[in-house]
Motif scaffolding. Structure first.
Motif, PDB file in Angstrom:
ATOM      1  N   SER A 170       0.809  -1.208   0.176  1.00  0.00           N
ATOM      2  CA  SER A 170       0.024   0.182   0.119  1.00  0.00           C
ATOM      3  C   SER A 170       0.876   1.128   0.071  1.00  0.00           C
ATOM      4  N   GLY A 171       0.379   2.375  -0.817  1.00  0.00           N
ATOM      5  CA  GLY A 171       1.379   3.429  -0.797  1.00  0.00           C
ATOM      6  C   GLY A 171       0.902   4.377  -1.841  1.00  0.00           C
ATOM      7  N   SER A 172       1.721   5.296  -2.361  1.00  0.00           N
ATOM      8  CA  SER A 172       1.325   6.345  -2.945  1.00  0.00           C
ATOM      9  C   SER A 172       1.227   5.554  -4.573  1.00  0.00           C
ATOM     10  N   VAL A 173       0.600   6.192  -5.338  1.00  0.00           N
ATOM     11  CA  VAL A 173       0.425   5.758  -6.674  1.00  0.00           C
ATOM     12  C   VAL A 173       1.761   5.646  -7.576  1.00  0.00           C
ATOM     13  N   GLY A 174       2.545   6.546  -7.279  1.00  0.00           N
ATOM     14  CA  GLY A 174       3.784   6.166  -7.885  1.00  0.00           C
ATOM     15  C   GLY A 174       4.534   5.182  -7.403  1.00  0.00           C
ATOM     16  N   ALA A 175       4.791   4.850  -6.120  1.00  0.00           N
ATOM     17  CA  ALA A 175       5.453   3.982  -5.603  1.00  0.00           C
ATOM     18  C   ALA A 175       4.879   2.577  -5.740  1.00  0.00           C
ATOM     19  N   ILE A 176       3.510   2.504  -5.828  1.00  0.00           N
ATOM     20  CA  ILE A 176       2.928   1.089  -6.000  1.00  0.00           C
ATOM     21  C   ILE A 176       2.973   0.720  -7.557  1.00  0.00           C
ATOM     22  N   GLY A 177       3.145   1.726  -8.414  1.00  0.00           N
ATOM     23  CA  GLY A 177       3.457   1.471  -9.780  1.00  0.00           C
ATOM     24  C   GLY A 177       4.943   0.954  -9.815  1.00  0.00           C
TER      25      GLY A 177
END
Length: 317
Positions: A170-177
């Protein structure tokens, strides 16, 4: 551990129109749904009906209302017919349902808590956009290394320990990507979850203070049977519950570890009270020898009562 199955309370994501529809003529179920409609300010039974609007049911607040209500209703109906749980465990939102079924809270208190929790989590998600992704064939060490590699100054954490080989980040959209791309590059598979935010991560931090303040106004009783907490896979008590429920917003769901604890304590049968059978499937992968069933409709409800009458629910001793 006392005889009786462990009640496992469903988490968000399993909702579907028609859920619990053929249970509504059971008095205990009807009473809980009426209570929920008063608390949430919407007709929860209509929301769950086969004719219900799927898009309305998938709204976070509506979904949490439906899932918590059905879990509490099914558990109450089973308990009133002599199926007493030896312990309880929930998955995320399911832990709130378990507060009611362990008698730490009344049904009204638990549903009110679920309503406040859903609102605050939704507000935090709106203010701090994020995402969640399930990594398949993952272990804790591999995910820890992935998080270190892909965070790059943004929020990225292991959020759900579902079962062996399945961990959600779980996390920021960029980090998940970045995490998904890196996992795929290693030959791993992943599945982006249809959530509205990065739940069980620091991005829910805005909800901590107001939720903690709300919890101070809630009177908790000691549980009538062990209730295993998601945060640390240990039993809750009235003295620890407020701190644990607040931390729950930003901490990982340790479901796999919770089932390990219960199984080691002698639990050998699990009844998922709710809908969809997601937890039943996870339990099968955590403890393959445990008996398990999901009580989600009239047929499974009647089957559970028949099994209880036969003395089928007993611990390993």
């Amino acid at each position: 551990m006392a005889a009786g199955p462990v009640f496992a309370c469903s988490g968000q994501g399993s909702q579907r129109p028609g859920m619990g529809a053929d249970l509504m003529d059971i008095p205990e179920v009807a009473v809980v749904f009426e209570c929920a409609s008063d608390v949430f300010g919407l007709d929860v039974a209509a929301l769950c009906s086969a004719q219900g609007d799927p898009s309305a049911l998938n709204d976070t607040r509506s979904a949490q209302a439906a899932i918590a209500t059905l879990s509490i209703a099914v558990g109450r109906a089973l308990r009133s017919r002599g199926v007493e749980p030896s312990a309880l465990v929930g998955f995320s939102l399911g832990q709130v349902s378990a507060l009611a079924l362990s008698d730490m809270l009344t049904d009204e208190q638990a549903l009110s808590l679920a309503s406040v929790r859903a609102r605050l989590m939704g507000e935090a998600a709106d203010a701090n956009p994020g995402a969640m992704s399930a990594l398949l064939k993952a272990d804790e060490d591999a995910v820890e290394a992935l998080v270190s590699q892909c965070a790059q100054g943004e929020v990225l954490v292991a959020a759900n320990f579902n079962c062996p080989g399945q961990i959600v980040v779980s996390g920021s959209v960029g980090a998940i990507g970045r995490a998904e791309e890196a996992w795929a590059a290693r030959g791993g598979r992943f599945s982006r979850l249809p959530t509205s935010g990065a739940f069980h991560s620091p991005l829910m931090g805005d909800a901590l203070e107001p939720f903690s303040a709300y919890l101070e106004s809630v009177a908790f009783c000691e549980p009538r049977m062990p209730l295993i907490c998601n945060v640390d896979a240990r039993p809750l008590s009235a003295s620890t519950v407020r701190d644990h429920l607040a931390r729950h917003l930003v901490s990982a769901v340790r479901f796999s570890q919770s089932i390990d604890l219960l199984s080691a304590s002698g639990a050998s049968s699990y009844v998922e009270v709710g809908f969809g059978g997601v937890l039943t499937g996870l339990i099968r992968r955590i403890d393959k020898d445990a008996a398990r069933m999901c009580v989600q409709d009239r047929a499974s409800f009647d089957d559970c009562l028949a099994l209880a009458a036969q003395g089928a629910f007993a611990g390993r001793g």
